[in-house]
Design a protein around this motif. Structure first.
Motif, mmCIF file in Angstrom:
data_model
loop_
_atom_site.group_PDB
_atom_site.id
_atom_site.type_symbol
_atom_site.label_atom_id
_atom_site.label_comp_id
_atom_site.label_asym_id
_atom_site.label_seq_id
_atom_site.Cartn_x
_atom_site.Cartn_y
_atom_site.Cartn_z
ATOM 1 N N GLU A 94 7.274 -2.911 0.996
ATOM 2 C CA GLU A 94 6.798 -3.638 2.024
ATOM 3 C C GLU A 94 6.323 -4.897 1.911
ATOM 4 O O GLU A 94 6.369 -5.747 2.887
ATOM 5 C CB GLU A 94 5.743 -2.564 2.919
ATOM 6 C CG GLU A 94 5.188 -3.315 4.108
ATOM 7 C CD GLU A 94 3.715 -2.671 4.487
ATOM 8 O OE1 GLU A 94 3.364 -3.131 5.382
ATOM 9 O OE2 GLU A 94 3.346 -1.684 3.728
ATOM 10 N N ASP A 118 5.836 1.956 0.264
ATOM 11 C CA ASP A 118 4.949 1.268 1.028
ATOM 12 C C ASP A 118 3.567 1.429 0.103
ATOM 13 O O ASP A 118 2.998 2.528 -0.004
ATOM 14 C CB ASP A 118 4.501 1.868 2.353
ATOM 15 C CG ASP A 118 3.430 1.414 3.119
ATOM 16 O OD1 ASP A 118 3.245 1.787 4.192
ATOM 17 O OD2 ASP A 118 2.777 0.661 2.584
ATOM 18 N N ASP A 121 -0.511 2.258 2.392
ATOM 19 C CA ASP A 121 -0.239 2.479 4.295
ATOM 20 C C ASP A 121 -1.724 2.673 4.482
ATOM 21 O O ASP A 121 -2.645 3.111 4.140
ATOM 22 C CB ASP A 121 0.214 3.885 4.022
ATOM 23 C CG ASP A 121 0.647 4.087 5.566
ATOM 24 O OD1 ASP A 121 -0.129 5.047 5.974
ATOM 25 O OD2 ASP A 121 1.269 3.389 6.380
ATOM 26 N N ASN A 214 -2.158 4.864 19.194
ATOM 27 C CA ASN A 214 -3.174 3.836 19.243
ATOM 28 C C ASN A 214 -3.054 3.511 20.966
ATOM 29 O O ASN A 214 -2.304 2.733 21.160
ATOM 30 C CB ASN A 214 -2.777 2.685 18.826
ATOM 31 C CG ASN A 214 -3.786 1.623 18.901
ATOM 32 O OD1 ASN A 214 -4.657 1.519 19.912
ATOM 33 N ND2 ASN A 214 -3.687 0.377 17.900
ATOM 34 N N TYR A 245 -7.043 9.537 15.902
ATOM 35 C CA TYR A 245 -6.275 8.309 15.198
ATOM 36 C C TYR A 245 -6.931 7.570 14.415
ATOM 37 O O TYR A 245 -8.011 6.955 14.722
ATOM 38 C CB TYR A 245 -5.949 7.315 16.671
ATOM 39 C CG TYR A 245 -4.723 6.314 16.043
ATOM 40 C CD1 TYR A 245 -5.198 5.056 15.910
ATOM 41 C CD2 TYR A 245 -3.507 6.781 15.913
ATOM 42 C CE1 TYR A 245 -4.103 4.248 15.607
ATOM 43 C CE2 TYR A 245 -2.653 5.880 15.620
ATOM 44 C CZ TYR A 245 -2.815 4.385 15.167
ATOM 45 O OH TYR A 245 -1.887 3.452 15.232
ATOM 46 N N GLY A 247 -5.630 5.428 12.100
ATOM 47 C CA GLY A 247 -5.025 4.122 12.023
ATOM 48 C C GLY A 247 -4.349 4.050 10.331
ATOM 49 O O GLY A 247 -3.834 2.859 10.107
ATOM 50 N N SER A 248 -4.095 5.125 9.765
ATOM 51 C CA SER A 248 -3.463 5.198 8.708
ATOM 52 C C SER A 248 -2.390 6.342 8.801
ATOM 53 O O SER A 248 -2.736 7.600 8.946
ATOM 54 C CB SER A 248 -4.275 5.695 7.219
ATOM 55 O OG SER A 248 -5.225 4.497 7.113
ATOM 56 N N TYR A 263 2.232 12.677 15.792
ATOM 57 C CA TYR A 263 1.904 11.277 15.718
ATOM 58 C C TYR A 263 2.924 10.314 16.383
ATOM 59 O O TYR A 263 4.163 10.636 16.265
ATOM 60 C CB TYR A 263 1.844 10.878 14.173
ATOM 61 C CG TYR A 263 1.724 9.314 13.934
ATOM 62 C CD1 TYR A 263 0.301 8.853 13.699
ATOM 63 C CD2 TYR A 263 2.902 8.473 14.135
ATOM 64 C CE1 TYR A 263 0.500 7.392 13.311
ATOM 65 C CE2 TYR A 263 2.845 7.224 13.715
ATOM 66 C CZ TYR A 263 1.595 6.822 13.391
ATOM 67 O OH TYR A 263 1.494 5.383 13.186
ATOM 68 N N TYR A 265 4.059 6.164 17.321
ATOM 69 C CA TYR A 265 4.092 4.651 17.180
ATOM 70 C C TYR A 265 5.041 4.372 18.177
ATOM 71 O O TYR A 265 6.296 4.291 17.451
ATOM 72 C CB TYR A 265 3.862 4.316 16.175
ATOM 73 C CG TYR A 265 3.106 3.018 16.209
ATOM 74 C CD1 TYR A 265 1.995 2.847 15.581
ATOM 75 C CD2 TYR A 265 3.542 1.815 16.840
ATOM 76 C CE1 TYR A 265 1.131 1.672 15.710
ATOM 77 C CE2 TYR A 265 2.997 0.749 17.205
ATOM 78 C CZ TYR A 265 1.729 0.651 16.617
ATOM 79 O OH TYR A 265 0.916 -0.626 16.765
ATOM 80 N N ARG A 277 8.087 1.011 9.627
ATOM 81 C CA ARG A 277 9.387 0.593 9.109
ATOM 82 C C ARG A 277 10.073 1.845 8.750
ATOM 83 O O ARG A 277 9.715 2.834 7.803
ATOM 84 C CB ARG A 277 9.066 -0.127 7.638
ATOM 85 C CG ARG A 277 8.669 -1.640 7.885
ATOM 86 C CD ARG A 277 7.443 -2.056 8.645
ATOM 87 N NE ARG A 277 6.316 -1.415 8.501
ATOM 88 C CZ ARG A 277 5.119 -2.234 7.990
ATOM 89 N NH1 ARG A 277 5.068 -3.320 8.166
ATOM 90 N NH2 ARG A 277 3.814 -1.471 8.093
ATOM 91 N N GLU A 281 8.780 4.107 5.510
ATOM 92 C CA GLU A 281 7.385 4.833 6.150
ATOM 93 C C GLU A 281 8.028 6.162 7.074
ATOM 94 O O GLU A 281 7.903 7.043 6.646
ATOM 95 C CB GLU A 281 6.575 3.969 7.222
ATOM 96 C CG GLU A 281 5.843 2.693 6.716
ATOM 97 C CD GLU A 281 5.164 1.900 7.410
ATOM 98 O OE1 GLU A 281 3.876 1.499 7.120
ATOM 99 O OE2 GLU A 281 5.781 1.559 8.168
HETATM 100 O O1 LIG Z 1 -3.116 -0.631 14.139
HETATM 101 P P1 LIG Z 1 -2.293 -0.089 14.744
HETATM 102 O O2 LIG Z 1 -1.220 -1.042 15.353
HETATM 103 O O3 LIG Z 1 -2.317 1.220 15.591
HETATM 104 O O4 LIG Z 1 -1.187 0.487 13.466
HETATM 105 C C1 LIG Z 1 -1.767 1.344 12.522
HETATM 106 C C2 LIG Z 1 -0.558 1.822 11.956
HETATM 107 O O5 LIG Z 1 0.064 0.729 11.207
HETATM 108 C C3 LIG Z 1 -0.077 1.083 9.787
HETATM 109 O O6 LIG Z 1 -1.312 0.815 9.118
HETATM 110 C C4 LIG Z 1 1.164 0.297 8.959
HETATM 111 O O7 LIG Z 1 1.042 0.585 7.829
HETATM 112 P P2 LIG Z 1 0.763 -0.564 6.655
HETATM 113 O O8 LIG Z 1 -0.845 -0.529 6.841
HETATM 114 O O9 LIG Z 1 1.296 -0.175 5.366
HETATM 115 O O10 LIG Z 1 1.161 -1.740 7.280
HETATM 116 C C5 LIG Z 1 -0.026 2.659 9.799
HETATM 117 O O11 LIG Z 1 -0.364 3.248 8.542
HETATM 118 C C6 LIG Z 1 -0.824 2.924 11.051
HETATM 119 O O12 LIG Z 1 -0.554 4.313 11.691
#
Ligand SMILES: O=P(O)(O)OC[C@H]1O[C@](O)(COP(=O)(O)O)[C@@H](O)[C@@H]1O
Ligand SMILES: [Mg+2]
Ligand SMILES: [Mg+2]
Length: 354
Positions: A94, A118, A121, A214, A245, A247-248, A263, A265, A277, A281
């Motif tokens: 990445e 990655d 993450d 999110n 959520y 955020g990882s 999950y 996105y 990606r 990912e």
């Molecule tokens: O802040 P957002 O837009 O919700 O995105 C969170 C998502 O983006 C990521 O952080 C993308 O991964 P990276 O941190 O490796 O760039 C995911 O782990 C997570 O689920």
């Protein structure tokens, strides 16, 4: 064959025969990833104490995202561990715009595997002491052994993966992986620096009551996703579901695999093809998800059947308990215009490259 307290090293060796190409190369590759994971884990655990590991590097990576110092540390650590041991013939990350060919120093036989990674993450959580992870995907090269790797060796559909895994650096550090014979999880004993088999044969519950998305992006979501959120939040039967959520991706996925959940996105007016990606990912998480009995799609089609056209290509990601993914797909199907045409996308990318 799995028995508790088996170490990861023993498990890799004991299960080598499960793997039809078994020459020991994949085992050495997995062992190099295990080593790099421990080095990154040590740094992550000292976050806040160690000089100069918090915060941004001050540059953006190829994704246009602010690169964290921990992103760079993790990236360097995995690349070093893999190249020094010549267990791969190429690496894509990445954090690197182009793939990295690995030359054999001793002109010895070079590995037939490529790795896509990655390295960190959940980077947005790196400075705030929230769980982050690492994700890896392994393929057998498609170009002739001994010749320099090419982009073709990386742009393979997920259904060609020979192994995939992730690491969660959380309350405990776990490494979870598959080589196509089920999913097993190993917990690191930090006092001994040894991973032990703590979660043999992990499986995704067919149903769950957790959704991870999110919702701050709600206005941008496709209508099918908005309908599904309404469905999740409706007071009826076992609903409303619970929203979780972190955020990882790795930690939201890991929790949902243990408890049952989904999950998402999606694509949206802010992210035309979603944010995550495909190659390092979505494909590896999809392989683990399916091996554990879950389902992973882009809302319309199987993630692992998507024909990649770019190293850092993004795709919408719907992943988790099978019945929950089926439900949201039912709703997405009402809006066929939101479906992505990857053949058309590949043509566009190829024409641009000309
Ligand atoms: O802040 P957002 O837009 O919700 O995105 C969170 C998502 O983006 C990521 O952080 C993308 O991964 P990276 O941190 O490796 O760039 C995911 O782990 C997570 O689920
Ligand atoms: Mg990531
Ligand atoms: Mg990352």
């Amino acid at each position: 064959m799995a028995n508790a307290y088996q170490t990861l090293g023993e498990f890799i060796i004991d299960n080598q025969e499960d793997f039809k190409y078994s020459t020991g190369e994949l085992s050495r590759l997995l062992s190099s990833i295990r080593l790099a994971t421990k080095v990154v884990n040590q740094q992550v655990n000292k976050n806040g104490l160690v000089e100069d590991i918090l915060g941004d590097v001050g540059e953006d990576n190829v994704q246009g995202e602010a690169q964290k110092k921990l992103d760079v540390f993790a990236n360097d650590t995995f690349i070093k561990a893999l190249t020094q041991r010549e267990v791969v013939c190429g690496i894509a990350s990445e954090e690197n715009e182009f793939f990295i060919p690995v030359e054999s120093k001793a002109n010895s036989h070079l590995s037939k595997y490529v790795v896509l990674i990655d390295p960190l993450d959940g980077s947005s959580n790196a400075d705030v002491n929230v769980t982050v992870g690492t994700i890896f995907s392994i393929y057998r090269r498609v170009t002739p052994d001994g010749t320099p790797v090419t982009i073709e060796d990386f742009l393979q559909p997920g259904n060609k993966q020979v192994a995939a895994g992730y690491v969660v650096y959380g309350l405990s550090t776990m490494l979870v992986y598959t080589t196509g014979n089920g999913v097993n999880g190993f917990t690191l004993d930090p006092s001994l620096g040894i991973f032990y088999l703590s979660h043999p044969n992990m499986t995704f519950p067919k149903d769950g009551n957790i959704y991870s998305i999110n919702e701050g992006n709600y206005v941008h979501f496709p209508q099918g996703v908005k309908d599904y959120l309404k469905y999740c939040q409706k007071s009826e039967g076992d609903r409303p579901y619970t929203s979780r959520y972190i955020g990882s991706l790795v930690s939201d996925f890991h929790r949902n695999m243990l408890k049952g959940g989904i999950y998402i996105y999606p694509s949206g007016t802010n992210h035309k093809y979603g944010k995550l990606r495909l190659l390092y990912e979505c494909n590896p998480m999809a392989y683990i998800c399916e091996q554990a009995g879950g389902k992973a799609t882009d809302g319309y089609q199987r993630i692992m059947d998507i024909d990649p056209c770019e190293l850092h290509q993004r795709v919408p990601f719907f992943c988790g308990s099978e019945n929950m993914v089926n439900k949201v797909e039912e709703m997405m199907a009402e809006y066929p215009d939101d479906k992505i045409d990857y053949v058309d996308l590949k043509e566009k990318v190829m024409n641009q490259a000309k």
